[in-house]
Write an enzyme that holds these catalytic residues in place. Structure first.
Site, PDB file in Angstrom:
ATOM      1  N   GLU A   1       5.958  -4.964 -58.630  1.00  0.00           N
ATOM      2  CA  GLU A   1       6.474  -4.478 -57.343  1.00  0.00           C
ATOM      3  C   GLU A   1       6.748  -2.982 -57.381  1.00  0.00           C
ATOM      4  O   GLU A   1       7.409  -2.476 -58.296  1.00  0.00           O
ATOM      5  CB  GLU A   1       7.761  -5.246 -56.972  1.00  0.00           C
ATOM      6  CG  GLU A   1       8.325  -4.795 -55.628  1.00  0.00           C
ATOM      7  CD  GLU A   1       9.332  -5.751 -55.007  1.00  0.00           C
ATOM      8  OE1 GLU A   1       9.554  -6.859 -55.557  1.00  0.00           O
ATOM      9  OE2 GLU A   1       9.908  -5.380 -53.968  1.00  0.00           O
TER      10      GLU A   1
ATOM     11  N   ASP B   1      13.327 -15.210 -53.067  1.00  0.00           N
ATOM     12  CA  ASP B   1      14.760 -15.091 -52.754  1.00  0.00           C
ATOM     13  C   ASP B   1      14.986 -14.027 -51.680  1.00  0.00           C
ATOM     14  O   ASP B   1      16.101 -13.852 -51.196  1.00  0.00           O
ATOM     15  CB  ASP B   1      15.594 -14.827 -54.020  1.00  0.00           C
ATOM     16  CG  ASP B   1      15.247 -13.511 -54.691  1.00  0.00           C
ATOM     17  OD1 ASP B   1      14.228 -12.880 -54.326  1.00  0.00           O
ATOM     18  OD2 ASP B   1      16.001 -13.098 -55.605  1.00  0.00           O
ATOM     19  N   SER B   2      13.904 -13.358 -51.258  1.00  0.00           N
ATOM     20  CA  SER B   2      13.980 -12.478 -50.084  1.00  0.00           C
ATOM     21  C   SER B   2      14.472 -13.266 -48.873  1.00  0.00           C
ATOM     22  O   SER B   2      14.922 -12.669 -47.893  1.00  0.00           O
ATOM     23  CB  SER B   2      12.608 -11.854 -49.790  1.00  0.00           C
ATOM     24  OG  SER B   2      11.600 -12.847 -49.752  1.00  0.00           O
TER      25      SER B   2
ATOM     26  N   LYS C   1       9.574 -18.303 -60.492  1.00  0.00           N
ATOM     27  CA  LYS C   1       9.425 -16.864 -60.741  1.00  0.00           C
ATOM     28  C   LYS C   1      10.792 -16.310 -61.103  1.00  0.00           C
ATOM     29  O   LYS C   1      11.799 -16.716 -60.524  1.00  0.00           O
ATOM     30  CB  LYS C   1       8.871 -16.142 -59.508  1.00  0.00           C
ATOM     31  CG  LYS C   1       8.760 -14.624 -59.696  1.00  0.00           C
ATOM     32  CD  LYS C   1       7.893 -13.974 -58.633  1.00  0.00           C
ATOM     33  CE  LYS C   1       8.587 -13.677 -57.337  1.00  0.00           C
ATOM     34  NZ  LYS C   1       9.798 -12.817 -57.429  1.00  0.00           N
TER      35      LYS C   1
HETATM   36  O1  KIV Z   1      11.570 -12.545 -53.018  1.00  0.00           O
HETATM   37  C1  KIV Z   1      10.410 -12.192 -52.709  1.00  0.00           C
HETATM   38  O2  KIV Z   1       9.951 -12.354 -51.572  1.00  0.00           O
HETATM   39  C2  KIV Z   1       9.606 -11.574 -53.750  1.00  0.00           C
HETATM   40  C3  KIV Z   1       8.339 -10.899 -53.331  1.00  0.00           C
HETATM   41  C4  KIV Z   1       8.653  -9.671 -52.583  1.00  0.00           C
HETATM   42  C5  KIV Z   1       7.438 -10.658 -54.472  1.00  0.00           C
HETATM   43  O3  KIV Z   1       9.975 -11.590 -54.881  1.00  0.00           O
END
Ligand code: KIV
Length: 277
Positions: free
Chosen positions: A188, A51-52, A120
């Protein structure tokens, strides 16, 4: 040659990834588009539709504004680029915290509408019931503990989590998500010693980001490691390229060429067709 567990016969699945613990490091990167997924697929075990993408692609100030529709759109694009790496898709903020039933409805939608085999979600002990609910119903879950960016407002920023007294809670979170059935856990931005102790204490793989060298695998946001941002350099990211600077220079050259009428030239154009009489 890629060392992805499926060895090219089919995309990897959660048990393939879980089986890598103690064998060799697991390699994971984010991907949000089909062309990037193809690049990641050739070298990595897991492509994470994180979700980044809200911050990286859409310019949002945090991941909190990311929607199910955004995750599905990018999840579908990434799946089109994968042949061997496993796809994991993030559950966006607000799509799973209310109840296990709400989480199942939205996780099932992500899996059904993108084809990704796993989701996730962020959170430790307080998400254990939900993780157990999903895994019992056929949805493999990668958990995410330590710094959980969707909790940025309660954490008070993107700080290291798990120093001093907090370490015991992060350890408990990791144990709880394992006991609930998660097949792997992202850790993280926690201190390196704590990440090493969690990794030794769990039977499922740990995938670190800003958690030091002793996790079972590593993940980075692909745009960060490619240096696509010129102004963002977190300590835990190693830059393998400076594509942002290259892109900025190329765009400046293009703008200069167009203004000076150096581009396009005749070689970039199409000849007129003269119809025979
Ligand atoms: O959203 C994301 O990219 C993540 C990673 C930084 C693990 O959760």
């Amino acid at each position: 040659m890629s060392a992805t567990p499926s060895m090219g016969l089919r995309p990897a699945l959660p048990p393939d990834i879980a089986a890598l613990k103690g064998q060799r490091p697991i390699v994971m990167l984010t991907a949000y588009t089909a062309p990037m997924a193809r690049l990641v697929d050739a070298h990595c075990d897991v492509a994470l539709v994180g979700d980044s993408l809200g911050m990286v692609l859409h310019g949002l100030p945090s991941t909190l504004g990311v929607t199910m529709e955004m995750m599905i759109l990018h999840g579908r694009a990434v799946m089109r680029g994968l042949t061997r790496a496993m796809c994991v898709i993030d559950m966006p903020f607000g799509s799973y915290e209310e109840s296990p039933e709400q989480a199942f409805r939205n996780a099932a939608r992500l899996v059904a509408e993108t084809g990704a085999p796993a989701v996730k979600l962020e959170g430790g002990a307080h998400m254990a019931e939900t993780i157990a609910f999903l895994t019992a119903r056929g949805i493999p879950v990668m958990a995410h503990v330590g710094l959980t960016p969707q909790a940025v407002n309660t954490l008070g920023g993107y700080k290291v989590v798990g120093r001093e007294a907090e370490a015991a809670r992060v350890m408990e979170d990791a144990r709880a998500v394992e006991a609930a059935g998660a097949f792997a856990v992202v850790i993280e931005k926690v201190p390196m010693g704590l990440a090493a102790r969690i990794t030794q204490g769990l039977a499922i793989p740990t995938i670190g980001i800003g958690a030091g060298p002793d996790c079972d695998g590593q993940v980075l946001v692909v745009d960060d490691m490619l240096g696509l941002f010129t102004d963002f350099r977190p300590k835990f990211v190693k830059r393998y390229a400076d594509l942002g600077q290259g892109a900025a220079a190329a765009i400046a050259d293009y703008a200069d060429d167009v203004r000076a009428r150096r581009f396009p030239t005749r070689e970039h154009g199409f000849a007129d067709v003269v119809k025979p009489k």
